[in-house]
Write an enzyme that holds these catalytic residues in place. Structure first.
Site, PDB file in Angstrom:
ATOM      1  N   HIS A  53       1.133   5.053  -2.335  1.00 49.28           N
ATOM      2  CA  HIS A  53       0.684   5.911  -3.441  1.00 49.28           C
ATOM      3  C   HIS A  53       1.924   6.497  -4.112  1.00 49.28           C
ATOM      4  O   HIS A  53       2.765   7.089  -3.422  1.00 49.28           O
ATOM      5  CB  HIS A  53      -0.203   7.035  -2.912  1.00 49.28           C
ATOM      6  CG  HIS A  53      -1.415   6.524  -2.179  1.00 49.28           C
ATOM      7  ND1 HIS A  53      -2.646   6.431  -2.775  1.00 49.28           N
ATOM      8  CD2 HIS A  53      -1.566   6.049  -0.915  1.00 49.28           C
ATOM      9  CE1 HIS A  53      -3.516   5.940  -1.901  1.00 49.28           C
ATOM     10  NE2 HIS A  53      -2.885   5.699  -0.764  1.00 49.28           N
ATOM     11  N   HIS A  75       0.843  -1.210   0.000  1.00 54.32           N
ATOM     12  CA  HIS A  75       0.000   0.000   0.000  1.00 54.32           C
ATOM     13  C   HIS A  75       0.875   1.257   0.000  1.00 54.32           C
ATOM     14  O   HIS A  75       1.346   1.708   1.050  1.00 54.32           O
ATOM     15  CB  HIS A  75      -0.909  -0.029   1.245  1.00 54.32           C
ATOM     16  CG  HIS A  75      -1.931   1.056   1.292  1.00 54.32           C
ATOM     17  ND1 HIS A  75      -3.290   0.805   1.374  1.00 54.32           N
ATOM     18  CD2 HIS A  75      -1.832   2.406   1.271  1.00 54.32           C
ATOM     19  CE1 HIS A  75      -3.959   1.933   1.405  1.00 54.32           C
ATOM     20  NE2 HIS A  75      -3.090   2.936   1.355  1.00 54.32           N
ATOM     21  N   HIS A  92      -9.772   1.508  -0.051  1.00 59.73           N
ATOM     22  CA  HIS A  92      -9.538   2.243   1.193  1.00 59.73           C
ATOM     23  C   HIS A  92     -10.864   2.287   1.954  1.00 59.73           C
ATOM     24  O   HIS A  92     -11.871   2.783   1.424  1.00 59.73           O
ATOM     25  CB  HIS A  92      -9.119   3.682   0.903  1.00 59.73           C
ATOM     26  CG  HIS A  92      -7.678   3.866   0.531  1.00 59.73           C
ATOM     27  ND1 HIS A  92      -7.108   3.282  -0.570  1.00 59.73           N
ATOM     28  CD2 HIS A  92      -6.693   4.604   1.117  1.00 59.73           C
ATOM     29  CE1 HIS A  92      -5.837   3.652  -0.638  1.00 59.73           C
ATOM     30  NE2 HIS A  92      -5.553   4.447   0.368  1.00 59.73           N
ATOM     31  N   GLU A 144     -10.713   3.918   7.490  1.00 60.03           N
ATOM     32  CA  GLU A 144      -9.698   4.899   7.878  1.00 60.03           C
ATOM     33  C   GLU A 144     -10.470   6.092   8.451  1.00 60.03           C
ATOM     34  O   GLU A 144     -10.447   6.331   9.644  1.00 60.03           O
ATOM     35  CB  GLU A 144      -8.843   5.302   6.656  1.00 60.03           C
ATOM     36  CG  GLU A 144      -7.723   6.289   6.975  1.00 60.03           C
ATOM     37  CD  GLU A 144      -7.056   6.881   5.715  1.00 60.03           C
ATOM     38  OE1 GLU A 144      -7.663   6.871   4.633  1.00 60.03           O
ATOM     39  OE2 GLU A 144      -5.916   7.389   5.847  1.00 60.03           O
ATOM     40  N   ASP A 202       2.068   3.987   3.028  1.00 63.36           N
ATOM     41  CA  ASP A 202       1.049   4.874   2.451  1.00 63.36           C
ATOM     42  C   ASP A 202       1.684   6.007   1.622  1.00 63.36           C
ATOM     43  O   ASP A 202       1.664   5.955   0.397  1.00 63.36           O
ATOM     44  CB  ASP A 202       0.159   5.430   3.573  1.00 63.36           C
ATOM     45  CG  ASP A 202      -1.266   5.734   3.137  1.00 63.36           C
ATOM     46  OD1 ASP A 202      -1.635   5.405   2.000  1.00 63.36           O
ATOM     47  OD2 ASP A 202      -2.020   6.308   3.948  1.00 63.36           O
ATOM     48  N   ASP A 203       2.235   7.013   2.297  1.00 58.33           N
ATOM     49  CA  ASP A 203       2.839   8.180   1.630  1.00 58.33           C
ATOM     50  C   ASP A 203       4.063   8.586   2.461  1.00 58.33           C
ATOM     51  O   ASP A 203       4.020   9.602   3.182  1.00 58.33           O
ATOM     52  CB  ASP A 203       1.828   9.344   1.604  1.00 58.33           C
ATOM     53  CG  ASP A 203       0.462   8.931   1.064  1.00 58.33           C
ATOM     54  OD1 ASP A 203       0.340   8.777  -0.150  1.00 58.33           O
ATOM     55  OD2 ASP A 203      -0.468   8.755   1.872  1.00 58.33           O
TER      56      ASP A 203
HETATM   57  N1  ADE Z   1      -4.386   9.091  -0.870  1.00 57.71           N
HETATM   58  C1  ADE Z   1      -3.127   9.152  -0.427  1.00 57.71           C
HETATM   59  N2  ADE Z   1      -3.060   8.802   0.887  1.00 57.71           N
HETATM   60  C2  ADE Z   1      -4.322   8.511   1.265  1.00 57.71           C
HETATM   61  C3  ADE Z   1      -4.914   8.081   2.488  1.00 57.71           C
HETATM   62  N3  ADE Z   1      -4.194   7.886   3.593  1.00 57.71           N
HETATM   63  N4  ADE Z   1      -6.242   7.886   2.501  1.00 57.71           N
HETATM   64  C4  ADE Z   1      -6.975   8.083   1.406  1.00 57.71           C
HETATM   65  N5  ADE Z   1      -6.467   8.478   0.239  1.00 57.71           N
HETATM   66  C5  ADE Z   1      -5.154   8.693   0.162  1.00 57.71           C
HETATM   67 ZN    ZN Z   2      -3.583   4.941   1.034  1.00 58.48          ZN
END
Ligand code: ADE
Ligand code: ZN
Length: 322
Positions: A10, A8, A185, A188, A266-267
């Site tokens: 992006h 996971h 997703h 969350e 994630d990021d």
């Molecule tokens: N796009 C990038 N990070 C995200 C996240 N944590 N939740 C939803 N969309 C995303």
């Molecule tokens: Zn994500």
């Protein structure tokens, strides 16, 4: 370093701030507002995070930009011990939903991945929930047209509070019919009902995050029994204010209750994290040792959307290191 499987991530969200600043400078775009004094991305909350993310993404405007980004991301993930990575790509950002343009972006990304074999990369197209179901249908058609050995999955990201999973059922059906594997997703920013709805309406086999399922013991049992895989990103949840710290993050309880959890970032530059950092903090919070992380990586390899031969190679590499 433990070899890792990350499901996971992006691609735009993994862009180093310096990379984005370099492109912004070259294009004469002023992005000063999205960085703090130290040069890191800065945001107040999830809604603001999405705006900062989309502003950073706005300077990626050509297939060559995405090829360079892919190379930079693979280098950073390899340094983090990642051997297999699935990355989310959005035709919304790569060609604005136009199928011919999307093909060029995807080809550039796949080519960059092929010339960086340190990490085995696969792609999952994500539609963006707050862009609405009409746009998602267009994105699903892009994904369906380009499904193959590299593009292996379809999912949905973005603002979970926008619309309902059922609104996106057509897009997921289209992707499924093209042979793509499915993730969404959920759980969350939405509670347990959001996870239930994603499973029922979209027929996904994995859930991105899914951690708020922990608020509903019956749902936790159901996830464990059905073997639904959660792509858990603890540092992301903490940075975005969902939980105060690792000790109070539900991944420990979910794991203990037999839910198939996997670990991702994630990021990572947005949340000042890496998988190695996540593992260190989880070891500290829950006493997880190398054996637990090896089992979690094997779970992730088994849940990967790649072909069986690639999965076997990855599992062997994990076993050799254990
Ligand atoms: N796009 C990038 N990070 C995200 C996240 N944590 N939740 C939803 N969309 C995303
Ligand atoms: Zn994500």
């Amino acid at each position: 370093m433990i070899p890792k499987v990350e499901l996971h991530l992006h691609l735009e969200g993994a862009a180093p701030p310096s990379f984005v600043r370099g492109l912004a400078r070259a294009r004469g775009v002023d992005l000063a507002g999205i960085f703090d004094a130290a040069g890191n991305y800065c945001f107040r909350d999830f809604a603001h995070f999405l705006r900062v993310y989309e502003a950073a993404t706005s300077v990626l405007t050509t297939p060559a930009d995405y090829a360079a980004l892919t190379a930079a991301v693979i280098e950073a993930r390899a340094a983090d011990g990642v051997i297999y990575l699935e990355t989310f790509l959005s035709p919304d950002f790569c060609g604005g939903g136009d199928i011919a343009a999307w093909r060029e972006y995807l080809a550039a990304i796949a080519e960059a991945a092929a010339s960086a074999p340190a990490v085995e990369l696969r792609a999952i197209v994500t539609c963006v929930r707050h862009f609405g179901p009409g746009r998602a249908r267009q994105i699903a058609r892009c994904a369906a047209e380009t499904a193959g050995a590299f593009l292996v999955g379809f999912g949905i990201a973005g603002d979970e509070t926008a619309g309902r999973p059922a609104d996106f059922a057509w897009a997921f059906d289209c992707a499924r019919e093209a042979g793509l594997r499915l993730t969404a997703h959920a759980g969350e920013w939405g509670g347990p009902s959001s996870v239930r709805e994603a499973l029922a309406a979209l027929g996904v086999e994995r859930i991105g995050h899914g951690v708020r399922a922990a608020e509903d013991p019956a749902l936790v049992d159901e996830l464990a029994e059905r073997g639904v895989v959660l792509e858990v990103c603890p540092g992301s949840n903490i940075a975005l204010g969902l939980y105060p710290d690792f000790r109070r993050h539900p991944v420990g309880r979910l794991h203990q209750r037999g839910v198939k959890v996997t670990l991702s970032t994630d990021d990572p530059p947005f949340f000042a994290t890496s998988l190695e950092r996540e593992y260190a903090q989880l070891a500290d919070a829950f006493g997880w040792d190398a054996g637990v992380f090896a089992a979690i990586n094997a779970t992730a390899a088994r849940a990967a959307f790649c072909d069986a031969a690639t999965r076997e190679t990855i599992l062997k590499r994990l076993e050799t290191a254990a």
